[in-house]
Design an enzyme around this catalytic site. Structure first.
Site, PDB file in Angstrom:
ATOM      1  N   ASP B  76       0.791  -1.227   0.000  1.00  0.00           N
ATOM      2  CA  ASP B  76       0.000   0.000   0.000  1.00  0.00           C
ATOM      3  C   ASP B  76       0.826   1.281   0.000  1.00  0.00           C
ATOM      4  OD1 ASP B  76       1.136  -0.331   2.408  1.00  0.00           O
ATOM      5  OD2 ASP B  76      -0.674  -0.042   3.602  1.00  0.00           O
ATOM      6  N   HIS B  97       7.619 -11.475   1.796  1.00  0.00           N
ATOM      7  CA  HIS B  97       7.661 -10.351   0.858  1.00  0.00           C
ATOM      8  C   HIS B  97       7.802  -9.048   1.644  1.00  0.00           C
ATOM      9  CE1 HIS B  97       4.984 -12.959  -2.020  1.00  0.00           C
ATOM     10  NE2 HIS B  97       6.222 -13.411  -1.912  1.00  0.00           N
ATOM     11  N   GLU B 295       8.629 -11.574  10.174  1.00  0.00           N
ATOM     12  CA  GLU B 295       8.077 -12.320   9.026  1.00  0.00           C
ATOM     13  C   GLU B 295       8.563 -13.764   9.018  1.00  0.00           C
ATOM     14  OE1 GLU B 295       5.667 -11.098   7.544  1.00  0.00           O
ATOM     15  OE2 GLU B 295       5.950  -9.074   8.294  1.00  0.00           O
ATOM     16  N   HIS B 304       0.072 -14.086  14.744  1.00  0.00           N
ATOM     17  CA  HIS B 304       0.295 -12.888  15.562  1.00  0.00           C
ATOM     18  C   HIS B 304       0.016 -13.134  17.044  1.00  0.00           C
ATOM     19  CE1 HIS B 304      -0.020 -10.054  11.902  1.00  0.00           C
ATOM     20  NE2 HIS B 304       1.242 -10.307  12.221  1.00  0.00           N
TER      21      HIS B 304
END
Lengths: 89, 571
Positions: B76, B97, B295, B304
């Protein structure tokens, strides 16, 4: 000199980020990170109310569970984060 | 902590990873190192090992991308989403990523590693002074070839240490031109270009031709991020132009005016209203190491956590001295179990040649360079002694002040105040030693080096080593958990400090003299009784606590209290 500058927001060309309202931001956040969906035992998925989704998000983030889009909740939503949903799909 | 539904995990402990591409923000060696350290976070507490592959399919494929980058979850732009990773499994599962619209750093602003010059690839030192002016970014001042450069110490005039900063005029990365520099102007599809461009690409990366005609030669590379370039926006990384006009008002610095998100931006021409060219201003950036460690937690099977201090909490926050939270350890050990047996070899990138910073005293300039592929432990050149608040130990070896911290050391010549050198790897010079050294001293007559770590000690004579031996063998009581300082007193006598006490060691007999311990504050009045470093330097005794030192003269009077950073390290 004491008169504050009147802020004008402009649309910057090439900007991926758009000026969106707090409510829009909240809806997007709750949807993107999995708080709006509820998985039933049957496997059927349904949407939960925004208030319930907000409460789930506030619990996950260690915030006061008001179910309202208060200042601290909004601040957390604006913080940089990992893109993996908080509520597993 | 949480795991993914079904407790997804790897069915083997020897996990492989591959770095597919690099970010323009950081030198590739810093990226390699950040990822290796991020994997080590997890291999330190589990039986997992991580091996880097350079081709083929690895379990964890790592890549940088912008916006739509080939999976169903686009990034974003700057801030917001930083990265994502998939839980263990085949195909895209396990992959990580990273959003390249972020400014990737080590968490505290641009990390500018130099090339060429005379500083052996050291990092830029900001601010630095040149010709009486202070610089906080790379500059082209003083050069006619327009190449940005920086000093690698605080004062270029004094130290004359410099290197060239990443720029498209120096090198490119990726592409097919073996890192050759850009050639301007170059022709692409009949058009002439004077700077790097994103034209012709859908991924938003800036590129250039490395010959004058791309259409003919097809040679290209990607442009590295300059430390002054803007991020995002529509200016292809051009630097800010100050002053600039926005809505009729003149601005001399970055501003958040006009934006609802508070982000700082600038125009890249003198008038935004006319040209509409802009970009975000460089900031502290995000620590690639911290984000990668998070990650990779996902890539290993952790979801999480709702504990704010845990690494697996979804929000980013920068921490200086990172250590894995108990919640993360419990989570990963639930999946893979505890680490057992002796320490496995930590993940280390393989590279050809020696470490980036070999200790010049340990190498012979007439040696032929070693061109065989060897696996060496890299020294992280970004570790800055000036940012260390508390050293493990400070001591004088061969007349030079040595500063030890977490597997690295720096040294400062006492003869010429010739500046700080390092970091060097402890394990490369003294392979038997652990990473943390509590205390060390050199016997000036025999040249023997004593190192203490916890309840063990080692004695180095040249390259031969004795130990580890227990400090109890010297006669220290079992209650002593570490030796925090050492002072040579006369022939073969050394004072060893621990807590509020000190002992006198007869080095020849390898025994503690009778009548000890004694209270430190009774004999050395006016110094902190919880000093963690005690050493002798230029005829003074230094007692250190955190970033401060208390200096004592030969009459045992404290004659100075100062900062380690400024007075000893000359930061």
């Amino acid at each position: 000199w004491s008169i504050p500058l009147k802020t004008r927001f402009v649309t910057f060309p090439g900007d991926i980020l758009k000026n969106i309202s707090d409510n829009e931001l909240s809806e997007n956040y709750l949807t993107k990170f999995g708080y709006m969906q509820k998985l039933h035992r049957s496997g059927f998925q349904s949407m939960v109310s925004t208030e319930k989704a907000l409460k789930r998000m506030q619990r996950q983030m260690g915030l006061e569970e008001t179910g309202k889009l208060d200042k601290s909740t909004l601040e957390v939503m604006k913080r940089p984060r990992c893109g993996v949903p908080d509520v597993a799909n | 902590y949480q795991t993914f539904a079904g407790d997804l995990k790897w069915d083997h402990n020897d996990v492989t990873y591959r770095i597919i591409n690099y970010t323009p923000d950081l030198e590739s060696s810093l990226v390699d190192d950040a990822f290796a350290r991020a994997f080590k976070v997890w291999s330190d507490v589990t039986p997992l090992t991580f091996t880097r592959l350079f081709d083929g399919t690895a379990d964890i494929m790592i890549s940088f991308g912008k916006a739509d980058h080939g999976d169903p979850y686009p990034f974003d732009g700057k801030d917001g989403l930083l990265a994502h990773a998939y839980p263990p499994g085949e195909g895209m599962q396990g992959d990580a990523h990273f959003d390249d619209d972020e400014f990737w750093t080590l968490g505290k602003g641009a990390v500018v590693k130099t090339r060429y010059g005379n500083a052996d690839g050291a990092l830029c030192h900001f601010p630095f002074t040149f010709e009486g002016k202070s610089y906080t970014t790379c500059t082209t001042d003083g050069r006619s070839d327009n190449l940005p450069w920086c000093a690698t110490t605080a004062d270029y005039g004094r130290d004359k240490k410099f290197g060239f900063c990443p720029s498209e005029l120096l090198f490119t990365f990726g592409g097919n031109a073996d890192g050759a520099e850009c050639v301007f102007p170059f022709v692409f599809q009949g058009e002439e270009y004077d700077s790097c461009t994103t034209e012709g690409r859908s991924d938003g990366y800036r590129w250039c031709a490395t010959t004058s005609n791309f259409d003919k030669d097809k040679k290209y590379g990607f442009c590295p991020t300059r430390d002054t370039t803007t991020i995002g926006g529509n200016s292809d990384g051009a630097p800010c132009h100050f002053p600039f006009v926005f809505l009729g008002k003149e601005y001399d610095s970055c501003t958040s005016e006009g934006r609802g998100d508070g982000k700082l931006w600038c125009a890249t021409t003198d008038n935004y209203d006319d040209d509409k060219k802009w970009g975000f201003c460089p900031d502290q950036g995000y620590s690639l190491f911290l984000v990668a460690a998070h990650e990779f937690g996902h890539a290993l099977g952790l979801d999480h956590s709702n504990i704010r201090e845990a690494l697996m909490y979804p929000m980013y926050s920068y921490v200086e001295d990172f250590s894995l939270h108990e919640d993360d350890i419990e989570g990963i050990q639930y999946l893979y179990g505890r680490k057992t047996g002796p320490d496995p070899t930590p993940p280390q990138p393989d590279f050809t040649t020696t470490t980036p910073y070999p200790d010049p005293d340990e190498t012979d300039p007439t040696d032929e360079p070693d061109t065989t592929t060897t696996t060496t432990r890299p020294v992280d050149p970004s570790i800055d002694a000036c940012k260390v608040t508390k050293f493990d130990t400070i001591t004088v070896i061969e007349g030079e002040l040595h500063f030890f911290k977490d597997g690295h050391y720096w040294k400062m010549s006492s003869r010429s105040n010739g500046g700080l050198k390092g970091p060097f790897s402890i394990s490369q010079r003294w392979p038997a030693l652990p990473a943390v050294i509590d205390s060390a001293f050199e016997n000036m007559l025999t040249r023997k080096l004593y190192f203490f770590s916890g309840t063990r000690f080692w004695v180095y004579t040249g390259k031969s080593v004795l130990g580890p031996r227990s400090i109890e063998k010297l006669g220290l009581p079992s209650t002593v958990q570490k030796v925090e300082g050492a002072l040579q007193r006369g022939k073969g006598k050394v004072l060893l400090f621990s807590g509020e006490n000190y002992w006198r060691l007869d080095e020849k007999a390898q025994k503690i003299d009778k009548g000890y311990p004694r209270y430190t504050d009774v004999v050395f009045g006016g110094v902190p009784n919880d000093a963690h470093d005690v050493f002798q330097y230029k005829g003074h005794i230094y007692f250190c606590r955190d970033r401060f030192y208390w200096r004592m003269n030969s009459r045992r009077q404290v004659d100075r209290v100062g900062y380690v950073k400024y007075d000893l390290l000359k930061c």
